[in-house]
Design a protein around this motif. Structure first.
Motif, short mmCIF file in Angstrom:
data_model
loop_
_atom_site.label_atom_id
_atom_site.label_comp_id
_atom_site.label_asym_id
_atom_site.label_seq_id
_atom_site.Cartn_x
_atom_site.Cartn_y
_atom_site.Cartn_z
N LEU A 297 52.27 31.45 37.89
CA LEU A 297 52.33 32.90 38.06
C LEU A 297 53.06 33.22 39.37
O LEU A 297 52.64 32.79 40.44
N GLN A 400 49.15 37.07 32.21
CA GLN A 400 49.43 35.70 32.61
C GLN A 400 48.20 35.00 33.16
O GLN A 400 48.20 33.78 33.32
N LEU A 401 47.14 35.75 33.43
CA LEU A 401 45.85 35.17 33.79
C LEU A 401 44.92 35.14 32.57
O LEU A 401 43.70 35.08 32.71
N ASN A 402 45.52 35.20 31.38
CA ASN A 402 44.80 35.03 30.11
C ASN A 402 43.81 36.16 29.81
O ASN A 402 42.67 35.91 29.39
N LYS A 421 40.80 40.34 38.13
CA LYS A 421 42.21 40.03 37.86
C LYS A 421 43.07 41.27 38.11
O LYS A 421 44.16 41.18 38.70
N THR A 441 36.41 32.47 41.53
CA THR A 441 36.20 31.98 40.17
C THR A 441 34.95 32.56 39.51
O THR A 441 34.73 32.32 38.32
N LEU A 444 35.08 34.34 35.98
CA LEU A 444 36.30 33.96 35.27
C LEU A 444 36.02 32.86 34.25
O LEU A 444 35.27 31.92 34.53
N SER A 448 41.24 31.06 32.74
CA SER A 448 41.66 32.01 33.76
C SER A 448 41.53 31.41 35.15
O SER A 448 42.38 31.63 36.02
N ALA A 451 44.43 29.17 35.73
CA ALA A 451 45.64 29.95 35.98
C ALA A 451 45.64 30.53 37.39
O ALA A 451 46.67 30.53 38.08
N LEU A 452 44.47 31.03 37.84
CA LEU A 452 44.36 31.58 39.19
C LEU A 452 44.55 30.49 40.23
O LEU A 452 45.20 30.70 41.26
N ALA A 455 48.15 29.91 40.65
CA ALA A 455 48.81 31.05 41.31
C ALA A 455 48.55 31.05 42.81
O ALA A 455 49.47 31.25 43.61
#
Length: 491
Positions: A297, A400-402, A421, A441, A444, A448, A451-452, A455
């Motif tokens: 991301l 993009q963070l699902n 998010k 987290t 989440l 996700s 993905a975080l 990022a």
């Protein structure tokens, strides 16, 4: 004893789509993990199972005594005072096993989120319900408390529903998992690793089947096109329109073709091939595979022009009833700092002090542990008031963070994970030089969180992350401030 949910449908007021749509599941005694992406309806399902929400249609039977422990750690349990006044053997055992002091229930609002979460879980267990639903019970808690919670939960003998992104907890407690993917719910045997492994195998097989079906559909479509061209040429060749009126032999041959049916055979074959190609396309479209964003991301930000954002010499600061000893601390413009330590040790106090000492010209984005309802409302209002370009960038970020852009735009039942998010997306678009996240987290789902993690690891500016998730800190930070026993250790 079992609890059955049959064809459950539930839609939040004002939402364009149901949170749950014809969901059926049977829960037996023991722990069942409930796993899925943020916003898929896990909490809604648990609240319906506990009788806290009435479904729009469908049924839950039989009616059993139930307790629900919510995601929000700051929500006081309904039976908190009763638990505080109970000094029975069971209540004392729970206090001892979870490290709950006798006065903690009476100062609930002043406790750390981790300590509040321990009290929530203790009160839920103390009620000894037939159905116990825990929504992210290890949010905010440190490693020793996580182990103590797992020990306490192992002793529960009713029907347990465990919503969690904590893989270790799911593997330890759950003997089956209800998993959401591609719009459907499936019960799978085993803890998270076993259930997820089966899910991934099916995902790979489905992906291979879909690709094979698409190739077959393309082949049939190409063949159908060729047959159509052949039929057109045949029809043209059999036509007598362009024959010389004196060419009796040509007319006889065409009449014979008409009589024998050869003039329509190519057209019939082309029509059949069209039908086969259409069925193949429908088959490919029917194979549903959950979308995942596995790339990096991009955060459009640059480090602050000043190389050192903050320098603090050794000093003490007030922390609870005592003080916290700070060593010399430096924060560079590209430093990624992880802050760890036990619940109640002073991590949040340290971060607040750092923020107070920052120069005013350092643009800073702060994402708190819990988002107050009023603040969540303001964030959603800003999303809807934003111009089309900014709204599109915000929704692209959370996608993009699902998370589902459509669900977040609906705005009525945004989960805590989705809200965090959106707050991150909103803040990042404003180009901060420093991002501070407290337990990022929490709330989440697993995809996700991954993905975080990617990022934040790639973020070019300064970063401070407070977390009990050591693997997460190792992945996205390189400097560690550990808060324990009244002092901060930097390495």
């Amino acid at each position: 004893m079992v609890l059955t949910l049959h064809d459950i449908r539930y839609t939040y007021p004002g939402s364009p789509a149901p949170a749950l749509d014809l969901v059926s599941a049977t829960f037996a005694e023991g722990w069942c993990g409930i796993v899925g992406d943020n916003g898929c309806g896990k909490s809604t399902l648990a609240r319906i199972a506990c009788g806290l929400l009435a479904p729009d249609s469908g049924s839950t039977f039989p009616r059993l005594s139930a307790a629900y422990c919510p995601q929000d750690a700051s929500t006081p349990p309904e039976m908190l005072e009763d638990f505080a006044c109970d000094f029975s053997r069971e209540a004392q055992r729970l206090r001892e096993s979870l490290g709950i002091e006798d006065d903690m229930p009476w100062r609930f609002g002043a406790l750390s989120y981790g300590e509040q979460k321990k009290l929530q879980v203790a009160c839920a267990l103390w009620q000894n319900p037939t159905v116990l639903a825990l929504d992210e019970p290890t949010n905010h808690v440190d490693a020793p408390c996580r182990d103590a919670l797992a020990d306490a939960l192992e002793g529960f003998r009713g029907i347990g529903l465990l919503i969690s992104h904590d893989r270790a907890l799911l593997n330890r407690l759950a003997d089956r998992c209800l998993m959401h993917e591609a719009g459907s719910w499936t019960m799978r045997p085993g803890g998270y690793d076993r259930a997820h492994g089966e899910q991934e195998r099916e995902r790979v097989e489905a992906s291979a089947c879909k690709e094979a079906a698409k190739r077959e559909a393309a082949r049939l479509a190409s063949e159908a096109d060729a047959r159509a061209h052949l039929a057109a040429r045949t029809a043209s060749r059999l036509s007598a329109r362009h024959l010389d009126r004196h060419d009796r032999d040509g007319r006889v041959r065409r009449q014979l073709a008409v009589y024998s049916g050869k003039d329509g055979q190519a057209g019939v074959l082309a029509s059949r091939m069209d039908a086969r190609a259409a069925r193949a396309s429908e088959k490919a479209a029917a194979i549903r595979i959950a979308k995942r964003y596995d790339g990096s991301l991009w955060m459009d930000a640059r480090p602050h022009p000043r190389a050192t954002l903050l320098f603090m010499d050794e000093h003490d600061i007030a922390c609870g009833q005592g003080s916290l000893q700070l060593p010399k601390l430096t924060l560079g413009h590209t430093d990624h700092v992880g802050v760890s330590g036990p619940n109640g040790g002073g991590k949040s106090t340290l971060v607040r002090h750092v923020l107070e000492q920052l120069p005013a010209d350092v643009p800073t984005l702060v994402i708190p542990q819990e988002v107050e309802r009023d603040e969540a409302g303001r964030v959603l209002a800003r999303l809807h008031d934003a111009d089309e370009m900014r709204r599109g960038r915000l929704l692209s970020f959370v996608t993009q963070l699902n998370s589902s852009a459509e669900r977040i735009l609906a705005g009525r039942d945004v989960s805590p994970g989705e809200m965090r998010k959106l707050m991150l997306a909103e803040g990042v678009l404003d180009g901060p030089s420093l991002i501070v996240m407290d337990e990022p987290t929490n709330h989440l789902d697993l995809h996700s969180a991954e993905a975080l993690e990617r990022a934040l690891a790639a973020y070019p500016g300064a970063l401070i992350v407070v977390s009990h998730d050591e693997a997460f800190l190792d992945a996205c930070t390189s400097i560690r401030w550990t808060v324990e026993e009244g002092r901060v250790n930097a390495r």
